[in-house]
Design a protein around this motif. Sequence first.
Motif, PDB file in Angstrom:
ATOM      1  N   THR A 142      -1.684 -14.934   0.167  1.00 20.13           N
ATOM      2  CA  THR A 142      -1.222 -15.320  -0.867  1.00 20.13           C
ATOM      3  C   THR A 142       0.562 -14.516  -0.215  1.00 20.13           C
ATOM      4  O   THR A 142       1.162 -15.382  -0.608  1.00 20.13           O
ATOM      5  N   ILE A 143       0.885 -13.274   0.226  1.00 16.16           N
ATOM      6  CA  ILE A 143       1.928 -12.803   0.662  1.00 16.16           C
ATOM      7  C   ILE A 143       2.614 -13.836   0.821  1.00 16.16           C
ATOM      8  O   ILE A 143       3.794 -13.295   1.128  1.00 16.16           O
ATOM      9  N   HIS A 144       2.619 -14.269   2.008  1.00 17.77           N
ATOM     10  CA  HIS A 144       3.139 -15.579   2.464  1.00 17.77           C
ATOM     11  C   HIS A 144       4.184 -16.184   1.757  1.00 17.77           C
ATOM     12  O   HIS A 144       4.689 -16.912   2.333  1.00 17.77           O
ATOM     13  N   HIS A 145       3.668 -16.544   0.827  1.00 14.32           N
ATOM     14  CA  HIS A 145       3.596 -17.119  -0.108  1.00 14.32           C
ATOM     15  C   HIS A 145       5.151 -16.957  -1.024  1.00 14.32           C
ATOM     16  O   HIS A 145       5.890 -17.235  -1.682  1.00 14.32           O
ATOM     17  N   TRP A 146       5.297 -15.360  -1.142  1.00 13.38           N
ATOM     18  CA  TRP A 146       6.239 -14.767  -2.005  1.00 13.38           C
ATOM     19  C   TRP A 146       7.748 -14.764  -1.380  1.00 13.38           C
ATOM     20  O   TRP A 146       7.691 -15.081   0.087  1.00 13.38           O
ATOM     21  N   ALA A 147       8.510 -14.311  -1.799  1.00 10.56           N
ATOM     22  CA  ALA A 147       9.871 -15.111  -1.729  1.00 10.56           C
ATOM     23  C   ALA A 147      10.699 -13.329  -1.075  1.00 10.56           C
ATOM     24  O   ALA A 147      11.243 -14.246  -0.408  1.00 10.56           O
ATOM     25  N   TYR A 148      10.004 -12.420  -1.851  1.00  7.99           N
ATOM     26  CA  TYR A 148      10.339 -11.624  -1.492  1.00  7.99           C
ATOM     27  C   TYR A 148       9.388 -10.284  -1.694  1.00  7.99           C
ATOM     28  O   TYR A 148       9.024 -10.049  -2.418  1.00  7.99           O
ATOM     29  N   LEU A 149       9.123 -10.284  -0.601  1.00  6.85           N
ATOM     30  CA  LEU A 149       8.157  -8.933   0.479  1.00  6.85           C
ATOM     31  C   LEU A 149       7.966  -7.755  -0.716  1.00  6.85           C
ATOM     32  O   LEU A 149       7.251  -7.203  -1.627  1.00  6.85           O
ATOM     33  N   GLU A 150       9.328  -7.143  -0.114  1.00  7.05           N
ATOM     34  CA  GLU A 150       9.315  -5.858  -1.088  1.00  7.05           C
ATOM     35  C   GLU A 150       9.477  -5.810  -2.300  1.00  7.05           C
ATOM     36  O   GLU A 150       9.415  -5.118  -3.709  1.00  7.05           O
ATOM     37  N   LYS A 151      10.465  -6.926  -2.760  1.00 10.50           N
ATOM     38  CA  LYS A 151       9.918  -6.805  -4.503  1.00 10.50           C
ATOM     39  C   LYS A 151       7.952  -6.850  -4.939  1.00 10.50           C
ATOM     40  O   LYS A 151       7.947  -6.092  -5.911  1.00 10.50           O
ATOM     41  N   GLY A 152       7.795  -8.044  -4.320  1.00  7.88           N
ATOM     42  CA  GLY A 152       6.617  -7.893  -4.564  1.00  7.88           C
ATOM     43  C   GLY A 152       5.666  -6.930  -4.863  1.00  7.88           C
ATOM     44  O   GLY A 152       4.648  -6.864  -5.893  1.00  7.88           O
ATOM     45  N   PHE A 153       5.574  -5.837  -3.896  1.00  7.98           N
ATOM     46  CA  PHE A 153       4.704  -4.952  -3.537  1.00  7.98           C
ATOM     47  C   PHE A 153       5.321  -3.768  -4.378  1.00  7.98           C
ATOM     48  O   PHE A 153       4.737  -3.207  -5.049  1.00  7.98           O
ATOM     49  N   THR A 154       6.411  -3.433  -4.659  1.00  6.36           N
ATOM     50  CA  THR A 154       6.888  -2.541  -5.771  1.00  6.36           C
ATOM     51  C   THR A 154       6.455  -3.239  -6.788  1.00  6.36           C
ATOM     52  O   THR A 154       5.656  -2.311  -7.669  1.00  6.36           O
ATOM     53  N   GLN A 155       6.548  -4.456  -7.254  1.00  7.93           N
ATOM     54  CA  GLN A 155       5.464  -4.192  -8.950  1.00  7.93           C
ATOM     55  C   GLN A 155       4.419  -4.373  -8.588  1.00  7.93           C
ATOM     56  O   GLN A 155       3.961  -3.627 -10.108  1.00  7.93           O
ATOM     57  N   LEU A 156       3.612  -4.819  -7.261  1.00  7.51           N
ATOM     58  CA  LEU A 156       1.719  -4.541  -7.538  1.00  7.51           C
ATOM     59  C   LEU A 156       2.128  -2.949  -7.872  1.00  7.51           C
ATOM     60  O   LEU A 156       1.422  -2.509  -8.618  1.00  7.51           O
ATOM     61  N   HIS A 157       3.016  -2.017  -7.092  1.00  7.92           N
ATOM     62  CA  HIS A 157       2.982  -0.403  -6.993  1.00  7.92           C
ATOM     63  C   HIS A 157       2.856  -0.009  -8.225  1.00  7.92           C
ATOM     64  O   HIS A 157       2.367   1.119  -8.218  1.00  7.92           O
ATOM     65  N   ARG A 158       3.528  -0.527  -8.837  1.00 10.54           N
ATOM     66  CA  ARG A 158       3.792  -0.098 -10.514  1.00 10.54           C
ATOM     67  C   ARG A 158       2.936  -0.608 -10.947  1.00 10.54           C
ATOM     68  O   ARG A 158       2.648   0.603 -12.022  1.00 10.54           O
TER      69      ARG A 158
END
Length: 262
Positions: free
Chosen positions: A104-120
């Motif tokens: 899935t991660i290669h489809h994310w527009a913004y990796l940093e935002k995605g991982f920030t939200q998952l960590h949150r």
Amino acid sequence: MRAKYDDISTHYNATRKADNYLVERLWHHLNPKPNGLYLDIGCGTGNYTNKLQRKGYRFIGVDPSKEMLEKAKLQNPNVEWKLGQAETLSLDSKSIDGIMGSLTIHHWAYLEKGFTQLHRVLKTTGNLVIFTSTPKQMAGYWLNHYFPKMMKDSMLQMPALETVKGIMTQVGFATIKTELYSIKPDLKDLFLYSGKHHPKLYLNPHVRQGISSFSSLAHADEVEMGLQQLEADIKTQKIDDIIKSYENDLGDYLFIIGSNSQ
């Protein structure tokens, strides 16, 4: 991404079945507890979500494709299916006991935002388990011989392992581990390199339709010519030499496991 997977959802479940070995490795790295709440990010039609939920765990499945989620709901009403994406999760902070994400991660527009939200949203005791591939691994796929433009475009959208690990560290994951995965001959989930040992798979249009590289990134002329050459090489067994020339020890995919414990 939403439109891409809305388009390919028609035959998706026919070729993209949950693979038992991958289910076992996701379960192992997720290390779920019976009373926990778990998230499958980019769940698609929910094949992996369902396999783990039916082991007795509570799951939320999130995906940006409405069509994919409709199919997921039909398969299993006992999962909470939510329309959304990694970068804008509408979940409470520290509410999730563990997270998994497959291809899935290669489809994310913004990796940093995605991982920030998952960590949150992840509890401090939980694990994040990502199944993915890297450009370095993909350069070792024999598919490059037949579909070089498609593979180049696929590698361009795939984040490097160093990039992913750097972002995960930056957003707060204390420990990051990896486990290499090489395609098994009996693989049931027919994603991009599923035909590593069975090149005839790529001659099936339904298989190609379920693979985003073929259905969305590929150039039609290249695919037609590549398939013609592939079919000819299968008949003459030249394909065996080509496959052998791409052998390597990098693994074909990998699991990336992030946690907050040292």
